[in-house]
Write a protein that holds these residues in place. Structure first.
Motif, short mmCIF file in Angstrom:
data_model
loop_
_atom_site.label_atom_id
_atom_site.label_comp_id
_atom_site.label_asym_id
_atom_site.label_seq_id
_atom_site.Cartn_x
_atom_site.Cartn_y
_atom_site.Cartn_z
N ALA A 5 0.82 -1.21 0.00
CA ALA A 5 0.00 0.00 0.00
C ALA A 5 0.85 1.26 0.00
O ALA A 5 0.38 2.32 -0.38
CB ALA A 5 -0.92 0.01 1.22
N GLY A 6 2.10 1.15 0.40
CA GLY A 6 2.96 2.33 0.43
C GLY A 6 4.20 2.11 1.26
O GLY A 6 4.64 0.98 1.48
N LEU A 7 4.74 3.21 1.73
CA LEU A 7 5.98 3.23 2.49
C LEU A 7 5.78 4.04 3.77
O LEU A 7 4.98 4.98 3.79
CB LEU A 7 7.10 3.90 1.69
N ILE A 8 6.53 3.72 4.79
CA ILE A 8 6.55 4.51 6.02
C ILE A 8 7.96 5.06 6.17
O ILE A 8 8.93 4.31 6.11
CB ILE A 8 6.22 3.65 7.26
N GLY A 9 8.07 6.37 6.37
CA GLY A 9 9.36 7.00 6.57
C GLY A 9 9.45 7.66 7.93
O GLY A 9 8.45 7.95 8.56
N LEU A 10 10.67 7.88 8.37
CA LEU A 10 10.92 8.51 9.67
C LEU A 10 10.86 10.03 9.54
O LEU A 10 11.10 10.58 8.47
CB LEU A 10 12.28 8.08 10.20
N ASP A 11 10.56 10.68 10.64
CA ASP A 11 10.55 12.14 10.72
C ASP A 11 11.62 12.59 11.71
O ASP A 11 11.86 11.91 12.71
CB ASP A 11 9.20 12.64 11.26
N ASP A 12 12.22 13.76 11.43
CA ASP A 12 13.10 14.35 12.43
C ASP A 12 12.63 15.77 12.73
O ASP A 12 11.71 16.27 12.10
CB ASP A 12 14.57 14.29 12.03
N PRO A 63 16.17 -2.98 13.25
CA PRO A 63 17.04 -3.29 12.11
C PRO A 63 16.55 -4.46 11.26
O PRO A 63 16.81 -4.51 10.07
CB PRO A 63 18.38 -3.62 12.75
N ASP A 64 15.85 -5.41 11.87
CA ASP A 64 15.40 -6.59 11.12
C ASP A 64 14.00 -6.43 10.53
O ASP A 64 13.49 -7.33 9.88
CB ASP A 64 15.44 -7.82 12.02
N LEU A 65 13.39 -5.26 10.69
CA LEU A 65 12.04 -5.02 10.15
C LEU A 65 12.12 -4.80 8.65
O LEU A 65 12.82 -3.91 8.18
CB LEU A 65 11.41 -3.80 10.82
N THR A 66 11.42 -5.61 7.89
CA THR A 66 11.41 -5.45 6.43
C THR A 66 10.03 -5.05 5.92
O THR A 66 9.92 -4.49 4.83
CB THR A 66 11.84 -6.75 5.71
N GLU A 67 8.98 -5.35 6.67
CA GLU A 67 7.65 -4.91 6.29
C GLU A 67 6.78 -4.86 7.53
O GLU A 67 7.00 -5.58 8.50
CB GLU A 67 7.03 -5.83 5.23
N THR A 68 5.80 -3.98 7.48
CA THR A 68 4.87 -3.82 8.60
C THR A 68 3.68 -3.00 8.13
O THR A 68 3.69 -2.45 7.03
CB THR A 68 5.54 -3.12 9.81
#
Length: 164
Positions: free
Chosen positions: A117-124, A137-142
């Motif tokens: 459905a898409g991508l999740i990115g981090l915010d700063d 580190p081992d998360l590839t999809e969620t």
């Protein structure tokens, strides 16, 4: 063909929009359209955006004005006008990292065939300090809810496939 619409719902935010604009001007990839949905502003938002639209040559800017209906109505208006494969909401007081669009393009090419459905990115916070928690580190999809249920915290940038 443009891959991404970055949309910004705004209401009387002429004082914060220039930072969002500058972060888009600084993008290493210009493969996006900036859609600004003005939710009934009475400040100088329209004039500011008009000047950018006339001056900007690196990427397209589209401006839609609607009577004030609130943030969700502005989001719905944006979605009714997005024609690109992907979309991302950039709030009027947010900035994107200078390679955000480039990173979205690269990652999308890698995962597009998986029908996500898409991508999740981090915010700063604008100074390089992560808002909330990063990804394990081992998360590839969620899913977004799965990320938060697993202890994730903070704002995230969500890149959605427009067709779903």
């Amino acid at each position: 063909m443009v891959l991404l619409t970055v949309f910004t719902p705004t209401y009387n935010r002429a004082h914060t929009l220039p930072e969002a604009y500058c972060s888009l001007k600084a993008q290493t990839s210009k493969n996006f359209l900036w859609l600004i949905v003005d939710d009934g502003s009475t400040d100088r938002t329209a004039a500011l955006v008009s000047a950018w639209m006339q001056a900007e040559k690196a990427f397209a800017i589209r401006y839609l004005y609607r009577p004030n209906g609130g943030m969700h109505a502005a989001h719905n208006t944006a979605y009714a006008h997005i024609e690109t494969e992907l979309n991302l909401c950039l709030d009027s007081d947010d900035r994107l990292a200078k390679d955000a669009v480039e990173q979205i393009e690269k990652r999308w090419v890698q995962i597009k065939s998986k029908n996500y459905a898409g991508l999740i990115g981090l915010d700063d916070d604008g100074n390089g300090k992560l808002i909330g928690t990063g990804f394990p580190p081992d998360l590839t999809e969620t899913t977004l809810s799965g990320y938060y249920a697993g202890g994730g915290k903070g704002d995230k940038k969500l890149v959605y496939r427009t067709d779903i």
